[in-house]
Scaffold this motif. Structure first.
Motif, PDB file in Angstrom:
ATOM      1  N   LYS A 109       0.823  -1.205   0.000  1.00 26.40           N
ATOM      2  CA  LYS A 109       0.000   0.000   0.000  1.00 26.40           C
ATOM      3  C   LYS A 109       0.863   1.262   0.000  1.00 26.40           C
ATOM      4  CE  LYS A 109      -3.662   2.359   2.608  1.00 26.40           C
ATOM      5  NZ  LYS A 109      -4.569   2.275   3.786  1.00 26.40           N
ATOM      6  N   ALA A 110       1.857   1.294   0.879  1.00 28.10           N
ATOM      7  CA  ALA A 110       2.722   2.468   0.974  1.00 28.10           C
ATOM      8  C   ALA A 110       3.579   2.635  -0.278  1.00 28.10           C
ATOM      9  CB  ALA A 110       3.614   2.364   2.210  1.00 28.10           C
ATOM     10  N   GLY A 120       0.264  11.496 -13.356  1.00 25.36           N
ATOM     11  CA  GLY A 120       0.049  10.563 -14.449  1.00 25.36           C
ATOM     12  C   GLY A 120       0.277   9.112 -14.073  1.00 25.36           C
ATOM     13  N   VAL A 121       0.717   8.878 -12.833  1.00 23.77           N
ATOM     14  CA  VAL A 121       0.968   7.503 -12.370  1.00 23.77           C
ATOM     15  C   VAL A 121      -0.086   7.138 -11.329  1.00 23.77           C
ATOM     16  CG1 VAL A 121       2.567   5.968 -11.180  1.00 23.77           C
ATOM     17  CG2 VAL A 121       3.443   7.652 -12.826  1.00 23.77           C
ATOM     18  N   GLY A 122      -0.991   6.257 -11.710  1.00 24.47           N
ATOM     19  CA  GLY A 122      -1.985   5.744 -10.781  1.00 24.47           C
ATOM     20  C   GLY A 122      -1.588   4.356 -10.316  1.00 24.47           C
ATOM     21  N   PRO A 123      -2.443   3.671  -9.570  1.00 21.71           N
ATOM     22  CA  PRO A 123      -2.115   2.337  -9.056  1.00 21.71           C
ATOM     23  C   PRO A 123      -1.726   1.337 -10.141  1.00 21.71           C
ATOM     24  CG  PRO A 123      -4.013   3.208  -7.908  1.00 21.71           C
ATOM     25  CD  PRO A 123      -3.719   4.175  -9.016  1.00 21.71           C
ATOM     26  N   ALA A 124      -2.383   1.378 -11.291  1.00 22.27           N
ATOM     27  CA  ALA A 124      -2.068   0.419 -12.353  1.00 22.27           C
ATOM     28  C   ALA A 124      -0.649   0.626 -12.884  1.00 22.27           C
ATOM     29  CB  ALA A 124      -3.074   0.526 -13.479  1.00 22.27           C
ATOM     30  N   THR A 125      -0.302   1.873 -13.190  1.00 19.47           N
ATOM     31  CA  THR A 125       1.041   2.160 -13.677  1.00 19.47           C
ATOM     32  C   THR A 125       2.080   1.935 -12.588  1.00 19.47           C
ATOM     33  OG1 THR A 125       0.156   3.798 -15.230  1.00 19.47           O
ATOM     34  CG2 THR A 125       2.508   3.916 -14.742  1.00 19.47           C
ATOM     35  N   ALA A 126       1.758   2.327 -11.372  1.00 19.44           N
ATOM     36  CA  ALA A 126       2.680   2.109 -10.254  1.00 19.44           C
ATOM     37  C   ALA A 126       2.956   0.623 -10.065  1.00 19.44           C
ATOM     38  CB  ALA A 126       2.094   2.697  -8.970  1.00 19.44           C
ATOM     39  N   SER A 127       1.922  -0.194 -10.232  1.00 21.24           N
ATOM     40  CA  SER A 127       2.115  -1.637 -10.081  1.00 21.24           C
ATOM     41  C   SER A 127       3.018  -2.195 -11.175  1.00 21.24           C
ATOM     42  CB  SER A 127       0.765  -2.362 -10.101  1.00 21.24           C
ATOM     43  OG  SER A 127       0.184  -2.375 -11.387  1.00 21.24           O
ATOM     44  N   ALA A 128       2.930  -1.644 -12.384  1.00 17.54           N
ATOM     45  CA  ALA A 128       3.798  -2.088 -13.476  1.00 17.54           C
ATOM     46  C   ALA A 128       5.254  -1.756 -13.174  1.00 17.54           C
ATOM     47  CB  ALA A 128       3.372  -1.442 -14.791  1.00 17.54           C
ATOM     48  N   TYR A 157     -10.003   1.884 -10.815  1.00 19.74           N
ATOM     49  CA  TYR A 157      -8.564   2.164 -10.823  1.00 19.74           C
ATOM     50  C   TYR A 157      -8.181   2.983  -9.595  1.00 19.74           C
ATOM     51  CZ  TYR A 157      -9.247   0.327 -15.442  1.00 19.74           C
ATOM     52  OH  TYR A 157      -9.597  -0.501 -16.480  1.00 19.74           O
ATOM     53  N   THR A 158      -8.360   2.347  -8.449  1.00 16.70           N
ATOM     54  CA  THR A 158      -8.073   2.979  -7.171  1.00 16.70           C
ATOM     55  C   THR A 158      -7.102   2.108  -6.385  1.00 16.70           C
ATOM     56  OG1 THR A 158      -9.882   1.839  -6.030  1.00 16.70           O
ATOM     57  CG2 THR A 158     -10.407   3.948  -7.098  1.00 16.70           C
ATOM     58  N   LEU A 159      -6.491   2.695  -5.373  1.00 27.03           N
ATOM     59  CA  LEU A 159      -5.562   1.944  -4.534  1.00 27.03           C
ATOM     60  C   LEU A 159      -6.277   0.808  -3.816  1.00 27.03           C
ATOM     61  CD1 LEU A 159      -2.805   1.519  -3.251  1.00 27.03           C
ATOM     62  CD2 LEU A 159      -3.388   3.289  -1.566  1.00 27.03           C
ATOM     63  N   ALA A 160      -7.464   1.073  -3.268  1.00 26.75           N
ATOM     64  CA  ALA A 160      -8.202   0.052  -2.537  1.00 26.75           C
ATOM     65  C   ALA A 160      -8.530  -1.146  -3.424  1.00 26.75           C
ATOM     66  CB  ALA A 160      -9.483   0.649  -1.954  1.00 26.75           C
ATOM     67  N   TYR A 161      -8.954  -0.870  -4.649  1.00 29.11           N
ATOM     68  CA  TYR A 161      -9.299  -1.963  -5.554  1.00 29.11           C
ATOM     69  C   TYR A 161      -8.045  -2.746  -5.946  1.00 29.11           C
ATOM     70  CZ  TYR A 161     -11.616  -4.589  -9.216  1.00 29.11           C
ATOM     71  OH  TYR A 161     -12.114  -5.618  -9.980  1.00 29.11           O
ATOM     72  N   TYR A 162      -6.966  -2.022  -6.233  1.00 28.25           N
ATOM     73  CA  TYR A 162      -5.722  -2.717  -6.589  1.00 28.25           C
ATOM     74  C   TYR A 162      -5.269  -3.639  -5.470  1.00 28.25           C
ATOM     75  CZ  TYR A 162      -0.903  -3.919  -7.219  1.00 28.25           C
ATOM     76  OH  TYR A 162       0.270  -4.656  -7.310  1.00 28.25           O
ATOM     77  N   ALA A 249      -4.454   9.391 -12.445  1.00 25.13           N
ATOM     78  CA  ALA A 249      -4.012  10.511 -11.627  1.00 25.13           C
ATOM     79  C   ALA A 249      -3.463   9.952 -10.324  1.00 25.13           C
ATOM     80  CB  ALA A 249      -5.188  11.436 -11.346  1.00 25.13           C
ATOM     81  N   PRO A 250      -2.608  10.706  -9.603  1.00 26.90           N
ATOM     82  CA  PRO A 250      -2.081  10.216  -8.330  1.00 26.90           C
ATOM     83  C   PRO A 250      -3.191   9.764  -7.404  1.00 26.90           C
ATOM     84  CG  PRO A 250      -0.956  12.208  -8.996  1.00 26.90           C
ATOM     85  CD  PRO A 250      -2.090  12.009  -9.965  1.00 26.90           C
ATOM     86  N   THR A 251      -2.934   8.708  -6.647  1.00 25.74           N
ATOM     87  CA  THR A 251      -3.939   8.070  -5.805  1.00 25.74           C
ATOM     88  C   THR A 251      -4.628   9.048  -4.865  1.00 25.74           C
ATOM     89  OG1 THR A 251      -2.661   6.036  -5.857  1.00 25.74           O
ATOM     90  CG2 THR A 251      -4.301   6.253  -4.114  1.00 25.74           C
ATOM     91  N   ALA A 252      -3.891   9.943  -4.246  1.00 23.43           N
ATOM     92  CA  ALA A 252      -4.432  10.825  -3.228  1.00 23.43           C
ATOM     93  C   ALA A 252      -5.448  11.817  -3.783  1.00 23.43           C
ATOM     94  CB  ALA A 252      -3.300  11.591  -2.546  1.00 23.43           C
ATOM     95  N   HIS A 253      -5.417  12.041  -5.095  1.00 27.05           N
ATOM     96  CA  HIS A 253      -6.289  13.070  -5.671  1.00 27.05           C
ATOM     97  C   HIS A 253      -7.337  12.495  -6.605  1.00 27.05           C
ATOM     98  CE1 HIS A 253      -3.454  15.930  -4.067  1.00 27.05           C
ATOM     99  NE2 HIS A 253      -2.498  15.266  -4.661  1.00 27.05           N
TER     100      HIS A 253
END
Length: 265
Positions: A109-110, A120-128, A157-162, A249-253
């Motif tokens: 999560k962190a 431009g980096v959301g959970p999906a891109t961050a996971s890649a 496409y949210t952190l919780a769902y990822y 978009a960034p997770t927090a926003h």
């Protein structure tokens, strides 16, 4: 459904589907650069990251990774543009911190949240990004893989769902590894799920037993790559662009969004 299958051989066979499934996908693309990009992401880039201590990615690599992700899935040029605008120093610093979190604390999560601080980096891109450097801990959030995991609900496409998706995949990888499957990491689980679904989509033949053996060899090579250190040798409508920004978009926003990949990502 493959995800509910507990037979290691079934998973090994599914992983063996990847080369042909990917070829079928590539054949639908006008831009054939996707072939070299996938080779780079699946094989070359993990070795480069494994050679770095501390681990990080640079500006050119994140641009290339996003190009791979968008060409393999749904193309969203607004995301590529936002990522390309980042300074190299920012990309290196942010990714190093994210990799350190996953390596030292195993806090997915962190780590995803840190990587998602980049515009431009959301959970999906961050996971890649994190999957390339830590495939034994982080699965990539590909739509086809997500759709192959039951009981997740509508994709968002949210952190919780990822994290909901990742938890299921990590648990499956642990079980398969114990059972002796070559599909022994979160990345290989999501890769097998992707290949299995795309094989159905393109009506491809299923592999023989010998092809499953090839998957075992491929899995062993991937495992070695994960643990070995080496010496690193405007055509889119305004509405679509708005959706591009919203999804990664960034997770927090970002607000949660519920869709299915079969309709609108």
């Amino acid at each position: 459904m493959l995800f509910n299958n507990t037979d290691p051989k079934a998973w090994d066979s599914a992983l063996a589907l990847y080369p042909e499934a990917f070829k079928a996908l590539a054949a639908t693309k006008t831009d054939q650069s996707i072939i070299a990009l996938d080779q780079w992401y699946q094989t070359d880039f993990p070795l480069i990251l494994a050679s770095r201590s501390p681990c990080y990615i640079n500006h050119d690599e994140i641009v290339k990774l996003v190009a791979w992700k968008l060409k393999r899935g749904k193309y969203r040029p607004a995301l590529a543009k936002m990522v390309a605008e980042h300074a190299d120093s920012l990309v290196r610093r942010t990714s190093q911190q994210a990799f350190e979190i996953i390596a030292s604390k195993n806090d997915l999560k962190a780590a995803i949240s840190k990587m998602s601080e980049l515009k431009g980096v959301g959970p999906a891109t961050a996971s890649a990004i994190l999957c390339a450097g830590a495939p034994d801990k982080v699965p990539f959030m590909a739509d086809e893989s997500v759709d192959s995991v039951p009981e997740l609900g509508k994709i968002a496409y949210t952190l919780a769902y990822y994290l909901k998706f990742a938890t299921r995949v990590i648990d499956k990888a642990t079980r398969l590894k114990t059972a002796g499957s070559a599909v022994n990491s979160p990345h290989l689980v999501e890769l097998a799920l992707w290949a299995d679904m795309m094989t159905d989509k393109f009506n491809l033949p299923r592999p023989s037993a010998s092809a499953a053996a090839v998957a075992t060899v491929a899995g062993n090579k991937r495992k070695a790559a994960e643990t070995t250190t080496v010496t690193p040798p405007k055509t889119k409508e305004a509405k679509d662009v708005k959706e591009d920004v919203k999804e990664d978009a960034p997770t927090a926003h970002k607000k949660a969004r519920s869709t299915r990949s079969s309709t609108k990502k």
